[in-house]
Design an enzyme around this catalytic site. Structure first.
Site, PDB file in Angstrom:
ATOM      1  N   LEU A  18       0.824  -1.213   0.000  1.00 46.82           N
ATOM      2  CA  LEU A  18       0.000   0.000   0.000  1.00 46.82           C
ATOM      3  C   LEU A  18       0.856   1.261   0.000  1.00 46.82           C
ATOM      4  O   LEU A  18       1.986   1.272   0.474  1.00 46.82           O
ATOM      5  CB  LEU A  18      -0.908   0.018   1.227  1.00 46.82           C
ATOM      6  CG  LEU A  18      -1.803  -1.200   1.436  1.00 46.82           C
ATOM      7  CD1 LEU A  18      -2.661  -1.005   2.675  1.00 46.82           C
ATOM      8  CD2 LEU A  18      -2.643  -1.486   0.217  1.00 46.82           C
ATOM      9  N   ASP A  19       0.261   2.329  -0.526  1.00 44.54           N
ATOM     10  CA  ASP A  19       0.923   3.634  -0.480  1.00 44.54           C
ATOM     11  C   ASP A  19       0.339   4.450   0.677  1.00 44.54           C
ATOM     12  O   ASP A  19      -0.447   3.941   1.475  1.00 44.54           O
ATOM     13  CB  ASP A  19       0.795   4.361  -1.828  1.00 44.54           C
ATOM     14  CG  ASP A  19      -0.647   4.646  -2.222  1.00 44.54           C
ATOM     15  OD1 ASP A  19      -1.563   4.573  -1.371  1.00 44.54           O
ATOM     16  OD2 ASP A  19      -0.867   4.956  -3.406  1.00 44.54           O
ATOM     17  N   THR A  20       0.706   5.712   0.772  1.00 47.86           N
ATOM     18  CA  THR A  20       0.248   6.550   1.890  1.00 47.86           C
ATOM     19  C   THR A  20      -1.249   6.846   1.843  1.00 47.86           C
ATOM     20  O   THR A  20      -1.814   7.268   2.841  1.00 47.86           O
ATOM     21  CB  THR A  20       1.025   7.886   1.913  1.00 47.86           C
ATOM     22  OG1 THR A  20       0.841   8.545   0.670  1.00 47.86           O
ATOM     23  CG2 THR A  20       2.504   7.639   2.181  1.00 47.86           C
ATOM     24  N   LEU A  21      -1.896   6.604   0.702  1.00 50.18           N
ATOM     25  CA  LEU A  21      -3.341   6.803   0.588  1.00 50.18           C
ATOM     26  C   LEU A  21      -4.132   5.575   1.042  1.00 50.18           C
ATOM     27  O   LEU A  21      -5.350   5.602   1.105  1.00 50.18           O
ATOM     28  CB  LEU A  21      -3.723   7.147  -0.852  1.00 50.18           C
ATOM     29  CG  LEU A  21      -3.107   8.431  -1.410  1.00 50.18           C
ATOM     30  CD1 LEU A  21      -3.454   8.587  -2.885  1.00 50.18           C
ATOM     31  CD2 LEU A  21      -3.575   9.635  -0.614  1.00 50.18           C
ATOM     32  N   HIS A  23      -4.137   2.623  -0.528  1.00 46.57           N
ATOM     33  CA  HIS A  23      -4.432   1.655  -1.586  1.00 46.57           C
ATOM     34  C   HIS A  23      -3.134   1.196  -2.248  1.00 46.57           C
ATOM     35  O   HIS A  23      -2.071   1.726  -1.974  1.00 46.57           O
ATOM     36  CB  HIS A  23      -5.454   2.195  -2.594  1.00 46.57           C
ATOM     37  CG  HIS A  23      -5.062   3.452  -3.292  1.00 46.57           C
ATOM     38  ND1 HIS A  23      -5.844   4.583  -3.287  1.00 46.57           N
ATOM     39  CD2 HIS A  23      -3.976   3.765  -4.035  1.00 46.57           C
ATOM     40  CE1 HIS A  23      -5.261   5.538  -3.995  1.00 46.57           C
ATOM     41  NE2 HIS A  23      -4.132   5.057  -4.465  1.00 46.57           N
TER      42      HIS A  23
END
Length: 145
Positions: A18-21, A23
């Site tokens: 996952l990224d910082t958002l 997702h």
């Protein structure tokens, strides 16, 4: 006449992808497609012997992705892969990524070639080399582009 179902693998989205958002990071989608491509090539007979015995290997030349719906940790996904050969030195392997409910999450199109590992050049007829290597072209979905 019914269309043949494309090859598919099932994967689970991991938290570290996952990224910082919250997702799946954009680069991970490409990794999912790579898993499907390698699984398909292996199942079609191209990794154990096959292509290697002929001194060639698949090389990625271009990749394009269209994001449709986000993926989150824990999602179980199906990644398809299908090959389309043309008349030149390159061929295309397309992948679609589907969520468990059937929602299309991403479409990925990759242009590949078969590299002669000694000459470091693309072979002229990748479909023919795959066939000579004993690969299952029907499983690859080895239709003409």
């Amino acid at each position: 006449m019914t269309e043949r179902e494309p090859f598919r693998v099932q994967l689970k989205v991991r938290h570290y992808e996952l990224d910082t958002l919250g997702h799946v990071n954009h680069a991970v989608y490409h990794s999912y497609a790579e898993v499907a491509r390698l699984e398909l090539i292996e199942k079609a007979g191209g990794l154990n012997g096959g292509l290697r015995d002929r001194g060639v290997a698949a090389v990625l030349l271009e990749s394009h992705i269209s994001f449709r719906k986000e993926l989150r940790a824990g999602d179980v996904i199906d990644v398809t892969c299908e090959t389309k050969f043309g008349s030149g030195k390159t061929f295309v392997m397309n992948s679609d990524i589907y969520k468990a409910d059937g929602t299309l999450s991403a479409e990925i199109s990759c242009t590949l070639g078969l590299m002669d590992l000694e000459r470091r050049k693309l072979v002229a007829d990748p479909r023919g080399v795959c066939e000579q290597a004993g690969m299952d072209l029907a499983l690859l979905g080895g239709s003409a582009a």
